[in-house]
Design a protein around this motif. Sequence first.
Motif, PDB file in Angstrom:
ATOM      1  N   ARG A  40      -4.256  -1.792 -13.819  1.00 10.68           N
ATOM      2  CA  ARG A  40      -4.801  -0.807 -12.901  1.00 10.68           C
ATOM      3  C   ARG A  40      -3.715   0.227 -12.575  1.00 10.68           C
ATOM      4  NH1 ARG A  40      -7.695  -5.155  -8.748  1.00 10.68           N
ATOM      5  NH2 ARG A  40      -9.529  -5.599 -10.065  1.00 10.68           N
ATOM      6  N   PRO A  41      -4.072   1.336 -11.931  1.00 13.13           N
ATOM      7  CA  PRO A  41      -3.049   2.318 -11.530  1.00 13.13           C
ATOM      8  C   PRO A  41      -1.935   1.652 -10.710  1.00 13.13           C
ATOM      9  CG  PRO A  41      -5.228   3.259 -11.263  1.00 13.13           C
ATOM     10  CD  PRO A  41      -5.440   1.809 -11.642  1.00 13.13           C
ATOM     11  N   ASP A  42      -0.698   1.978 -11.054  1.00 11.72           N
ATOM     12  CA  ASP A  42       0.498   1.408 -10.428  1.00 11.72           C
ATOM     13  C   ASP A  42       0.636  -0.091 -10.677  1.00 11.72           C
ATOM     14  OD1 ASP A  42       1.397   3.864  -9.290  1.00 11.72           O
ATOM     15  OD2 ASP A  42      -0.077   3.633  -7.691  1.00 11.72           O
ATOM     16  N   GLY A  43      -0.074  -0.576 -11.694  1.00 14.18           N
ATOM     17  CA  GLY A  43       0.044  -1.986 -12.055  1.00 14.18           C
ATOM     18  C   GLY A  43       1.396  -2.300 -12.672  1.00 14.18           C
ATOM     19  N   LEU A  44       1.652  -3.593 -12.828  1.00 18.55           N
ATOM     20  CA  LEU A  44       2.978  -4.054 -13.220  1.00 18.55           C
ATOM     21  C   LEU A  44       2.865  -5.207 -14.208  1.00 18.55           C
ATOM     22  CD1 LEU A  44       5.925  -3.351 -12.138  1.00 18.55           C
ATOM     23  CD2 LEU A  44       5.692  -5.418 -10.746  1.00 18.55           C
ATOM     24  N   ILE A  45       3.685  -5.162 -15.247  1.00 20.78           N
ATOM     25  CA  ILE A  45       3.865  -6.296 -16.146  1.00 20.78           C
ATOM     26  C   ILE A  45       5.196  -6.936 -15.808  1.00 20.78           C
ATOM     27  CG2 ILE A  45       4.151  -7.038 -18.548  1.00 20.78           C
ATOM     28  CD1 ILE A  45       2.552  -4.496 -19.339  1.00 20.78           C
ATOM     29  N   VAL A  46       5.193  -8.252 -15.621  1.00 18.01           N
ATOM     30  CA  VAL A  46       6.439  -8.962 -15.346  1.00 18.01           C
ATOM     31  C   VAL A  46       6.676  -9.981 -16.455  1.00 18.01           C
ATOM     32  CG1 VAL A  46       7.737 -10.415 -13.762  1.00 18.01           C
ATOM     33  CG2 VAL A  46       6.177  -8.685 -12.857  1.00 18.01           C
ATOM     34  N   VAL A  47       7.827  -9.892 -17.089  1.00 15.10           N
ATOM     35  CA  VAL A  47       8.251 -10.851 -18.104  1.00 15.10           C
ATOM     36  C   VAL A  47       9.411 -11.646 -17.536  1.00 15.10           C
ATOM     37  CG1 VAL A  47       9.254 -11.159 -20.398  1.00 15.10           C
ATOM     38  CG2 VAL A  47       7.508  -9.388 -20.025  1.00 15.10           C
ATOM     39  N   LYS A  48       9.260 -12.966 -17.490  1.00 16.91           N
ATOM     40  CA  LYS A  48      10.339 -13.840 -17.023  1.00 16.91           C
ATOM     41  C   LYS A  48      10.573 -14.887 -18.097  1.00 16.91           C
ATOM     42  CE  LYS A  48      11.959 -16.555 -13.053  1.00 16.91           C
ATOM     43  NZ  LYS A  48      11.689 -16.978 -11.654  1.00 16.91           N
ATOM     44  N   GLU A  72       0.842  -1.188   0.000  1.00 12.77           N
ATOM     45  CA  GLU A  72       0.000   0.000   0.000  1.00 12.77           C
ATOM     46  C   GLU A  72       0.877   1.237   0.000  1.00 12.77           C
ATOM     47  OE1 GLU A  72      -2.545  -0.279   3.355  1.00 12.77           O
ATOM     48  OE2 GLU A  72      -3.583  -2.091   2.632  1.00 12.77           O
ATOM     49  N   GLY A  73       0.341   2.307  -0.533  1.00  9.73           N
ATOM     50  CA  GLY A  73       1.090   3.559  -0.571  1.00  9.73           C
ATOM     51  C   GLY A  73       1.444   3.951  -1.993  1.00  9.73           C
ATOM     52  N   GLN A  74       2.003   5.132  -2.128  1.00  8.41           N
ATOM     53  CA  GLN A  74       2.299   5.691  -3.436  1.00  8.41           C
ATOM     54  C   GLN A  74       3.282   4.816  -4.214  1.00  8.41           C
ATOM     55  OE1 GLN A  74       3.750   9.694  -3.288  1.00  8.41           O
ATOM     56  NE2 GLN A  74       3.694   9.992  -5.508  1.00  8.41           N
ATOM     57  N   GLY A  75       2.907   4.499  -5.456  1.00 11.48           N
ATOM     58  CA  GLY A  75       3.768   3.729  -6.338  1.00 11.48           C
ATOM     59  C   GLY A  75       3.743   2.237  -6.115  1.00 11.48           C
ATOM     60  N   LYS A  76       3.072   1.762  -5.062  1.00  5.58           N
ATOM     61  CA  LYS A  76       3.007   0.339  -4.780  1.00  5.58           C
ATOM     62  C   LYS A  76       1.906  -0.329  -5.611  1.00  5.58           C
ATOM     63  CE  LYS A  76       6.176  -0.448  -1.623  1.00  5.58           C
ATOM     64  NZ  LYS A  76       7.242  -1.475  -1.795  1.00  5.58           N
ATOM     65  N   THR A  77       2.155  -1.572  -5.973  1.00  6.08           N
ATOM     66  CA  THR A  77       1.213  -2.343  -6.784  1.00  6.08           C
ATOM     67  C   THR A  77       0.229  -3.069  -5.883  1.00  6.08           C
ATOM     68  OG1 THR A  77       2.841  -2.644  -8.532  1.00  6.08           O
ATOM     69  CG2 THR A  77       1.031  -4.227  -8.468  1.00  6.08           C
ATOM     70  N   GLY A  78      -1.050  -3.007  -6.250  1.00  7.84           N
ATOM     71  CA  GLY A  78      -2.101  -3.632  -5.462  1.00  7.84           C
ATOM     72  C   GLY A  78      -2.087  -5.151  -5.580  1.00  7.84           C
ATOM     73  N   THR A  79      -2.937  -5.801  -4.803  1.00  5.01           N
ATOM     74  CA  THR A  79      -3.004  -7.267  -4.768  1.00  5.01           C
ATOM     75  C   THR A  79      -4.419  -7.763  -5.041  1.00  5.01           C
ATOM     76  OG1 THR A  79      -3.297  -7.201  -2.349  1.00  5.01           O
ATOM     77  CG2 THR A  79      -1.040  -7.467  -3.188  1.00  5.01           C
ATOM     78  N   GLY A  80      -5.120  -7.050  -5.919  1.00  3.40           N
ATOM     79  CA  GLY A  80      -6.493  -7.437  -6.217  1.00  3.40           C
ATOM     80  C   GLY A  80      -6.596  -8.574  -7.208  1.00  3.40           C
ATOM     81  N   CYS A  81      -6.049  -8.374  -8.393  1.00  3.95           N
ATOM     82  CA  CYS A  81      -6.230  -9.363  -9.469  1.00  3.95           C
ATOM     83  C   CYS A  81      -4.963  -9.461 -10.312  1.00  3.95           C
ATOM     84  CB  CYS A  81      -7.414  -8.975 -10.357  1.00  3.95           C
ATOM     85  SG  CYS A  81      -7.831 -10.204 -11.621  1.00  3.95           S
TER      86      CYS A  81
END
Length: 243
Positions: free
Chosen positions: A178-186, A75-84
């Motif tokens: 979503r806002p502050d979401g993240l794409i991870v490529v491995k 939680e907090g600015q720039g952090k990625t959520g844990t919804g979906c």
Amino acid sequence: MTDRKKRQSARARKQRSCTKMEDCLIEDQTTFYSKAEHYWKEVPPTVDGMLGGYGSISSIDINGSKKFLQKFLGEGQGKTGTGCALDCGAGIGRITKRLLLPLFRTVDLVDVTQEFLDKARNYLGEEAKRVENYFCCGLQDFQPQPERYDVIWIQWVIGHLTDDHLVEFLRRCRSGLRPDGLIVVKDNVSFEGVIPDDVDSSVCRDLNVLRHLVSRAGLNIICEEQQQNFPEEIYQVHTLALR
């Protein structure tokens, strides 16, 4: 297309590399994709099958991924959520079960092989109730729902996309965050250039090629790490966080 591990064969190490994927393709795109679909239909729906016979490295892989991903969640600015979260090339749900469901409230799976998705419903056990969607679709055609996902996880599958399709898919993924979401490529990375694999109809790109494609998609690499403690005979595996 699915979660899987690739051996760096002697043939591949000696093979002439290309500077971009299209230079490596002998057949047309339709044949390139259909050959990959046929290959995966012959693979058993097991963890060992998903990892190309390297099922023993699954825990090492998951632990490395969890350590990488948890740096961004909270939680907090720039952090990625844990919804979906979205598991791309999900196979039977190995990553969904061990990595994503423990960290996110809900998960969607997408894979080109229906048998793998059918197996996932049983493999995930009771936690399958927190999977909202099982999409049977190639990533070259998949359209993530806009602003649905906190994390889109793409592992051991980008080699099954042409350069242009990978760029287009990453752009669609960006719209799906979503806002502050993240794409991870491995994924596996080659030492130099683009190495084709005729067995499963895929390619392995070097980091410079991959970084260029990420830039074409309008994304920035905010973190990059090499997975440690994998067998020496396989390609290096790198994890990239994109926004």
